[in-house]
Design a protein around this motif. Structure first.
Motif, PDB file in Angstrom:
ATOM      1  N   LEU A 117       4.113   5.468  -0.194  1.00 60.76           N
ATOM      2  CA  LEU A 117       4.421   4.923  -1.507  1.00 60.76           C
ATOM      3  C   LEU A 117       5.391   5.833  -2.255  1.00 60.76           C
ATOM      4  N   LEU A 167       4.243  -1.244  -3.509  1.00 64.33           N
ATOM      5  CA  LEU A 167       4.120  -1.791  -2.161  1.00 64.33           C
ATOM      6  C   LEU A 167       3.398  -3.130  -2.258  1.00 64.33           C
ATOM      7  N   LEU A 179       8.225  -2.464   0.459  1.00 63.86           N
ATOM      8  CA  LEU A 179       8.332  -1.590  -0.706  1.00 63.86           C
ATOM      9  C   LEU A 179       9.360  -2.158  -1.673  1.00 63.86           C
TER      10      LEU A 179
END
Length: 242
Positions: free
Chosen positions: A217, A227, A236
């Motif tokens: 992340l 995400l 993402l």
């Protein structure tokens, strides 16, 4: 339905625009219509205890409680900046605390969820500090201090962290490949989602003859990073900052 993940927001009064972005995003249709929202640690720059009477914790609690009241489960895993966050605040904020290393099945696929710092095993100095501050004795001692003393303590800890980061090679502070593989083997999964390193990416590799996936992340220092996971996989996205 889509499951959403965020981490490493590092919310801080010094960066009000990011707190406002967080509040707007949690009030958006994307979040209010999601399957679930996961926050995988380092929501704030520093957490000094559930009894903190500052404005920021109250704003966070209102935002996450609003998501929960809309019928969307909110899951929270502590990171290295907010490991003192406990059940009292979780109750106020309307989210469920998760242990680091929890496995949840997302759209049919078992997925290992971590903050990510325990995977950085090459950073021996950091791991030693982490082990110390996670003991009940250390935490009880810190939480017994007055709020002003804890704020000063947290400010000093942030200075020390910046000094460590500035003097340590980036490769040492990244995850260790064998630690990743071992964690995934022990959990019996081929997908891992984590934060901490601030290096958003989707890494695909071979794990014991199977295709595996490690999703990192992004942080929220300059803009939002989300995400999105659904039946088609994981992607993402950046929110941008206004």
């Amino acid at each position: 339905m889509t499951t959403l993940f965020i981490a490493d927001l590092h919310l801080d009064p010094a960066r009000p625009q990011i707190t406002e972005l967080f509040e707007r995003y949690l009030a958006s249709d994307e979040v209010r219509q999601a399957d679930a929202l996961y926050i995988l640690g380092d929501l704030v720059e520093a957490w000094i205890g559930d009894d903190d009477d500052a404005e920021l914790p109250a704003r966070i609690a209102r935002a996450t409680r609003g998501v929960r009241d809309a019928g969307v489960p909110v899951y929270f895993m502590v990171g290295n900046r907010d490991f003192l966050l406990g059940q009292d605040f979780a109750n106020r904020a309307g989210f469920e605390l998760l242990d680091d290393g929890t496995v949840h099945t997302l759209h049919g696929q078992p997925t290992l969820l971590m903050h990510g710092d325990v995977l950085c095993t090459d950073d021996v100095a950091y791991q030693a500090v982490r082990q110390q501050v996670r003991t009940p004795q250390w935490q009880a001692q810190v939480l017994s201090m007055p709020l002003d003393a804890r704020r000063a303590f947290a400010a000093k800890a942030r200075e020390d962290s910046r000094a460590h980061t500035g003097s340590t090679m980036e490769t040492i502070m990244d995850v260790n490949a064998e630690a990743v593989a071992d964690s995934m083997r022990q959990a019996g999964v081929t997908r891992l989602i984590h934060g901490h390193t601030h290096r958003p990416a989707v890494h695909r590799f071979q794990l014991d003859g199977q295709t595996a996936e490690r999703i990192v992340l992004g942080d929220w220092y300059e803009h939002g990073s989300v995400l999105k996971v659904d039946a088609n996989g994981a992607t993402l996205h950046g929110l941008g900052a206004e």
